[in-house]
Every structure is written in structure tokens, then in C-alpha cells.
Design a protein around this motif. Structure first.
Motif, PDB file in Angstrom:
ATOM      1  N   GLU A  55       0.825  -1.211   0.000  1.00 18.38           N
ATOM      2  CA  GLU A  55       0.000   0.000   0.000  1.00 18.38           C
ATOM      3  C   GLU A  55       0.860   1.262   0.000  1.00 18.38           C
ATOM      4  OE1 GLU A  55      -2.481  -0.666   3.424  1.00 18.38           O
ATOM      5  OE2 GLU A  55      -3.994  -1.735   2.248  1.00 18.38           O
ATOM      6  N   ALA A  56       2.161   1.105   0.241  1.00 12.05           N
ATOM      7  CA  ALA A  56       3.051   2.276   0.203  1.00 12.05           C
ATOM      8  C   ALA A  56       3.014   2.855  -1.213  1.00 12.05           C
ATOM      9  CB  ALA A  56       4.465   1.878   0.583  1.00 12.05           C
ATOM     10  N   ARG A  57       2.911   4.144  -1.271  1.00  9.44           N
ATOM     11  CA  ARG A  57       2.672   4.847  -2.543  1.00  9.44           C
ATOM     12  C   ARG A  57       3.687   4.489  -3.626  1.00  9.44           C
ATOM     13  NH1 ARG A  57       3.657   9.939  -4.606  1.00  9.44           N
ATOM     14  NH2 ARG A  57       2.018  10.596  -6.038  1.00  9.44           N
ATOM     15  N   ARG A  58       3.214   3.977  -4.720  1.00 10.40           N
ATOM     16  CA  ARG A  58       3.979   3.643  -5.924  1.00 10.40           C
ATOM     17  C   ARG A  58       5.129   2.667  -5.684  1.00 10.40           C
ATOM     18  NH1 ARG A  58       6.369   7.836  -9.033  1.00 10.40           N
ATOM     19  NH2 ARG A  58       6.261   6.318 -10.700  1.00 10.40           N
ATOM     20  N   LEU A  59       5.102   1.973  -4.541  1.00 14.88           N
ATOM     21  CA  LEU A  59       6.234   1.103  -4.211  1.00 14.88           C
ATOM     22  C   LEU A  59       6.358  -0.094  -5.164  1.00 14.88           C
ATOM     23  CD1 LEU A  59       8.653   0.414  -2.446  1.00 14.88           C
ATOM     24  CD2 LEU A  59       7.106  -0.723  -0.846  1.00 14.88           C
ATOM     25  N   SER A  60       5.245  -0.801  -5.408  1.00 12.07           N
ATOM     26  CA  SER A  60       5.308  -1.980  -6.294  1.00 12.07           C
ATOM     27  C   SER A  60       5.878  -1.575  -7.647  1.00 12.07           C
ATOM     28  CB  SER A  60       3.917  -2.578  -6.497  1.00 12.07           C
ATOM     29  OG  SER A  60       3.345  -2.874  -5.253  1.00 12.07           O
ATOM     30  N   GLU A  61       5.418  -0.446  -8.127  1.00 15.17           N
ATOM     31  CA  GLU A  61       5.872   0.092  -9.415  1.00 15.17           C
ATOM     32  C   GLU A  61       7.384   0.360  -9.386  1.00 15.17           C
ATOM     33  OE1 GLU A  61       4.528   4.078 -11.618  1.00 15.17           O
ATOM     34  OE2 GLU A  61       2.973   3.157 -10.373  1.00 15.17           O
ATOM     35  N   LYS A  62       7.852   0.990  -8.310  1.00 11.96           N
ATOM     36  CA  LYS A  62       9.280   1.313  -8.176  1.00 11.96           C
ATOM     37  C   LYS A  62      10.128   0.055  -8.112  1.00 11.96           C
ATOM     38  CE  LYS A  62       8.749   5.204  -5.336  1.00 11.96           C
ATOM     39  NZ  LYS A  62       8.900   5.616  -3.949  1.00 11.96           N
ATOM     40  N   LEU A  63       9.640  -0.941  -7.351  1.00 12.22           N
ATOM     41  CA  LEU A  63      10.416  -2.180  -7.202  1.00 12.22           C
ATOM     42  C   LEU A  63      10.518  -2.912  -8.544  1.00 12.22           C
ATOM     43  CD1 LEU A  63       9.065  -3.495  -3.764  1.00 12.22           C
ATOM     44  CD2 LEU A  63      11.215  -2.298  -4.210  1.00 12.22           C
ATOM     45  N   THR A  64       9.444  -2.894  -9.306  1.00 11.98           N
ATOM     46  CA  THR A  64       9.471  -3.529 -10.635  1.00 11.98           C
ATOM     47  C   THR A  64      10.425  -2.781 -11.544  1.00 11.98           C
ATOM     48  OG1 THR A  64       7.197  -4.235 -10.358  1.00 11.98           O
ATOM     49  CG2 THR A  64       8.045  -4.254 -12.597  1.00 11.98           C
ATOM     50  N   SER A  65      10.355  -1.470 -11.508  1.00 11.29           N
ATOM     51  CA  SER A  65      11.207  -0.680 -12.387  1.00 11.29           C
ATOM     52  C   SER A  65      12.695  -0.863 -12.028  1.00 11.29           C
ATOM     53  CB  SER A  65      10.731   0.769 -12.322  1.00 11.29           C
ATOM     54  OG  SER A  65      11.777   1.649 -12.273  1.00 11.29           O
ATOM     55  N   LEU A  66      13.003  -0.989 -10.727  1.00 13.08           N
ATOM     56  CA  LEU A  66      14.403  -1.236 -10.320  1.00 13.08           C
ATOM     57  C   LEU A  66      14.883  -2.607 -10.798  1.00 13.08           C
ATOM     58  CD1 LEU A  66      14.362   0.261  -6.726  1.00 13.08           C
ATOM     59  CD2 LEU A  66      15.841   0.993  -8.606  1.00 13.08           C
ATOM     60  N   GLN A  67      13.989  -3.581 -10.797  1.00 16.34           N
ATOM     61  CA  GLN A  67      14.376  -4.915 -11.274  1.00 16.34           C
ATOM     62  C   GLN A  67      14.611  -4.896 -12.788  1.00 16.34           C
ATOM     63  OE1 GLN A  67      12.301  -8.388  -9.540  1.00 16.34           O
ATOM     64  NE2 GLN A  67      11.315  -6.895  -8.197  1.00 16.34           N
ATOM     65  N   HIS A  68      13.829  -4.077 -13.489  1.00 20.87           N
ATOM     66  CA  HIS A  68      14.066  -3.935 -14.929  1.00 20.87           C
ATOM     67  C   HIS A  68      15.412  -3.268 -15.178  1.00 20.87           C
ATOM     68  CE1 HIS A  68      10.491  -5.309 -17.084  1.00 20.87           C
ATOM     69  NE2 HIS A  68       9.869  -5.082 -15.934  1.00 20.87           N
ATOM     70  N   HIS A  69      15.731  -2.301 -14.339  1.00 18.39           N
ATOM     71  CA  HIS A  69      17.020  -1.602 -14.461  1.00 18.39           C
ATOM     72  C   HIS A  69      18.185  -2.595 -14.305  1.00 18.39           C
ATOM     73  CE1 HIS A  69      19.884   1.674 -14.218  1.00 18.39           C
ATOM     74  NE2 HIS A  69      20.391   1.109 -13.135  1.00 18.39           N
ATOM     75  N   HIS A  70      18.007  -3.578 -13.421  1.00 17.54           N
ATOM     76  CA  HIS A  70      19.056  -4.584 -13.168  1.00 17.54           C
ATOM     77  C   HIS A  70      18.726  -5.903 -13.876  1.00 17.54           C
ATOM     78  CE1 HIS A  70      21.144  -2.262 -10.034  1.00 17.54           C
ATOM     79  NE2 HIS A  70      19.956  -1.870  -9.652  1.00 17.54           N
TER      80      HIS A  70
END
Ligand code: NI
Length: 138
Positions: free
Chosen positions: A65-80
Motif C-alpha cells: 500500500e506504500a505509494r507507488r512502491l510496487s511500481e518502483k520495485l518492478t522498475s528497479l528490477q528492470h534496471h538490473h
């Protein structure tokens, strides 16, 4: 498997008692096998510390429920994406998620990725477990 050789060594009595008790608790029938596994474990730790290739898992615990967290975690995994082999997501309860990210690459890169993920707001806990790819153990 290479040929077995017999060695002998000296050890303090107290240390031996603790060793034998640990061996029993771990369920080893054979003293030599336990010592060999301990040595292998140390070799594995040394190998991945020397910046060779490692395989591992980054485990994250977070509140989705933390704001935009799931999105950020996915995007960081794409980065790596070159490090990430696979990701498993588990919904622990209505709010908490666990994510196990399987990785392969340089240990320093894996640590770096884990540090970045850990620092995201809403990530409650992050652990890294690494192992050698085993090439030197054969
Ligand atoms: Ni979830």
C-alpha cells in the motif's frame, strides 16, 4: 570426485566437544563429511567475496500500500535485468508482500541492487543470500 586423503590435526578439548555437539544437532553421521562441508562452505564464501560470479536470492518484505512502491520495485528490477533470473511474489496478508528475487552476477552488483531495493520507502526488510556458482568446487 577426487581421491580422499587422510589428515590429522590437534584441537582443544572444549572446541572438539562443541564441534561434536554441533555435528549431532545438524544430523551428520560422519565427522569427516561434516568437516568437508564446513570447509566447502568457507571456500564458497571466499569465492563470492572475491568478486567472481555468484548466484543468490534477495528477499524483500514490504507493504504494497506504500505509494507507488510496487511500481518502483518492478522498475528497479528492470534496471538490473541482467542480474535478475526470476522473481516470485507472495501475498502474505492483505497488506504485506514478500518478494524473492533470484539473481546471478557479480556479488558487488547483487549487493548494490539489494541496497537500492532496501532503501525504498515501504520496504520493511531485505536480506541477501549468496552462493558460489560452484565452478571451483568440482
Ligand atoms: Ni502482494
Amino acid at each position: 570426485m577426487s581421491q580422499l586423503v587422510r589428515i590429522s590435526f590437534t584441537i582443544e578439548e572444549g572446541l572438539l566437544k562443541r564441534f561434536l555437539s554441533l555435528k549431532r544437532n545438524k544430523g551428520y553421521q560422519n565427522r569427516s563429511e561434516f568437516i568437508r562441508d564446513l570447509i566447502r562452505q568457507h571456500l564458497v564464501e571466499e569465492e563470492w567475496k572475491q568478486d567472481e560470479e555468484a548466484v543468490g536470492t534477495i528477499t524483500l518484505l514490504y507493504n504494497h500500500e506504500a505509494r507507488r512502491l510496487s511500481e518502483k520495485l518492478t522498475s528497479l528490477q528492470h534496471h538490473h535485468h541482467k542480474l535478475v533470473l526470476a522473481t516470485t511474489h507472495v501475498h502474505l496478508d492483505p497488506r504485506l508482500c514478500a518478494e524473492m528475487i533470484m539473481v546471478k552476477g557479480k556479488p558487488s552488483h547483487i549487493e548494490e541492487m539489494a541496497d537500492t531495493l532496501r532503501q525504498q520507502k515501504g520496504v520493511l526488510h531485505a536480506t541477501v543470500s549468496m552462493s558460489s556458482t560452484g565452478k571451483k568446487l568440482l
